[in-house]
Design an enzyme around this catalytic site. Structure first.
Site, mmCIF file in Angstrom:
data_model
loop_
_atom_site.group_PDB
_atom_site.id
_atom_site.type_symbol
_atom_site.label_atom_id
_atom_site.label_comp_id
_atom_site.label_asym_id
_atom_site.label_seq_id
_atom_site.Cartn_x
_atom_site.Cartn_y
_atom_site.Cartn_z
ATOM 1 C CG HIS A 54 -2.150 -0.810 1.070
ATOM 2 N ND1 HIS A 54 -2.137 -2.183 1.065
ATOM 3 C CD2 HIS A 54 -3.457 -0.453 0.894
ATOM 4 C CE1 HIS A 54 -3.369 -2.641 0.905
ATOM 5 N NE2 HIS A 54 -4.194 -1.607 0.793
ATOM 6 C CG HIS B 244 2.813 -3.067 6.608
ATOM 7 N ND1 HIS B 244 3.573 -3.938 5.869
ATOM 8 C CD2 HIS B 244 1.657 -2.911 5.923
ATOM 9 C CE1 HIS B 244 2.903 -4.288 4.788
ATOM 10 N NE2 HIS B 244 1.730 -3.680 4.791
HETATM 11 C C1 LIG Z 1 -5.503 -7.702 -11.867
HETATM 12 C C2 LIG Z 1 -4.761 -8.064 -10.660
HETATM 13 C C3 LIG Z 1 -3.609 -8.965 -10.805
HETATM 14 C C4 LIG Z 1 -5.134 -7.549 -9.490
HETATM 15 C C5 LIG Z 1 -4.500 -7.866 -8.187
HETATM 16 C C6 LIG Z 1 -4.667 -6.778 -7.224
HETATM 17 C C7 LIG Z 1 -4.299 -7.234 -5.843
HETATM 18 C C8 LIG Z 1 -4.935 -8.437 -5.294
HETATM 19 C C9 LIG Z 1 -3.396 -6.548 -5.150
HETATM 20 C C10 LIG Z 1 -2.952 -6.894 -3.770
HETATM 21 C C11 LIG Z 1 -3.055 -5.678 -2.927
HETATM 22 C C12 LIG Z 1 -2.618 -5.997 -1.510
HETATM 23 C C13 LIG Z 1 -3.565 -6.625 -0.607
HETATM 24 C C14 LIG Z 1 -1.377 -5.675 -1.132
HETATM 25 C C15 LIG Z 1 -0.844 -5.859 0.239
HETATM 26 O O1 LIG Z 1 -0.521 -4.596 0.716
HETATM 27 P P1 LIG Z 1 0.342 -4.440 2.029
HETATM 28 O O2 LIG Z 1 0.419 -2.964 2.256
HETATM 29 O O3 LIG Z 1 -0.365 -5.132 3.125
HETATM 30 O O4 LIG Z 1 1.694 -5.027 1.734
#
Ligand SMILES: CC(C)=CCC/C(C)=C/CC/C(C)=C/COP(=O)(O)O
Length: 277
Positions: free
Chosen positions: A198, A240
């Site tokens: 994020h 985090h």
């Molecule tokens: C089209 C496509 C591949 C979409 C995937 C989008 C997706 C599931 C992104 C993940 C976002 C996410 C939960 C990231 C984790 O963020 P942190 O800040 O917890 O590392």
């Protein structure tokens, strides 16, 4: 103010960080390698550490000279240990601060009532709304310049997912123990916390919006405020540690430079499409 050094002194036989067993493991492993550098067992390490620098120099005839090493080399050998101690201390402060700031980690936490708002901010920095929103704007845009900007933002968002996934898989730092894994739509690497996806996305999109889309100064300030809030909410939700977010901001900032370097212009796109078709 509680000290970052901390509790349960008898448990692992060394200094520990505040936090979970995995936090302790991270810190303990740094501590262990420090001991290994100083001597083969903790008792030897303690003995060595208790020697004054003068005494160590004085005994260099039996250690330094005999092994062909003078005080200068002795001094050089101490430096890596100093770096390790500094890193261990930083890590301990990181874990301690992250635990203190994780005030919305669950409903029962001290700021538990703010958790729904923090989760809303979490969604505002999630990959899915950003990818879907960018694709929609690209489709709806009636100017080639607008489509070009949106295409590059879209590619940047995909690049961000890949780079963050690679770093997470390499570093494999566990999320804080007080985190509740109730995020929606995650990849398997998202069980790791370094860096915060994020934070990278917010920093990258913040720079992108300010450079290409948001031209009014007050709105740019709002964009930067949003970036900061996304980062803070990651730690407050307990998702985090502070260093995950700080590194994420830096990585996102650099990713924007990469987007600029790899910018896809209509000519490049035509060339690419001509090559593929
Ligand atoms: C089209 C496509 C591949 C979409 C995937 C989008 C997706 C599931 C992104 C993940 C976002 C996410 C939960 C990231 C984790 O963020 P942190 O800040 O917890 O590392």
């Amino acid at each position: 103010m509680p000290s970052p050094k901390t509790k349960n002194p008898g448990r692992s036989g060394g200094s520990q960080a505040v936090g979970s067993s995995s936090d302790r493991f991270e810190f303990a492993s740094l501590n262990k390698s420090l001991l290994q550098r100083q001597g083969s067992d903790p008792a030897t390490a303690r003995l060595r550490a208790s020697e004054s620098p003068t005494r160590r120099r004085g005994s260099s005839s039996s250690t330094g000279s005999a092994s062909g090493q003078g005080p200068e080399e002795d001094g050089i050998r101490l430096n890596p240990s100093f770096i390790r101690v500094a890193l261990s201390s930083l890590l301990a402060i990181d874990l301690w601060m992250s635990k203190r700031l994780g005030v919305c980690a669950c409903e029962d936490s001290s700021w538990g009532s703010v958790r729904p708002l923090m989760k809303l901010i979490e969604i505002s920095g999630h990959g899915i709304p950003w990818l879907a929103g960018t694709a929609y704007c690209m489709y709806k845009s009636d100017s080639p310049a607008g489509q070009e900007v949106m295409l590059n933002l879209f590619m940047g968002l995909l690049l961000d997912l890949v780079l963050v996934g690679i770093v997470k898989a390499l570093v494999r730092r566990r999320r804080p123990s007080h985190n509740r894994m109730d995020m929606f739509a995650t990849f398997s690497v998202d069980r790791y916390s370094f860096p915060s996806g994020h934070a990278t996305r917010a920093a990258m999109c913040g720079r992108f919006l300010s450079a290409h889309l948001v031209l009014a100064a007050p709105l740019r300030v709002l964009v930067q405020l949003w970036v900061g809030t996304v980062g803070l909410s990651r730690v407050m939700l307990g998702r985090h540690n502070v260093t995950d977010v700080a590194f994420g901001f830096w990585m996102g900032y650099c990713q924007y430079n990469l987007i600029e370097m790899l910018w896809i212009s209509p000519q490049t796109l035509q060339g690419l499409l001509g090559y593929v078709v």
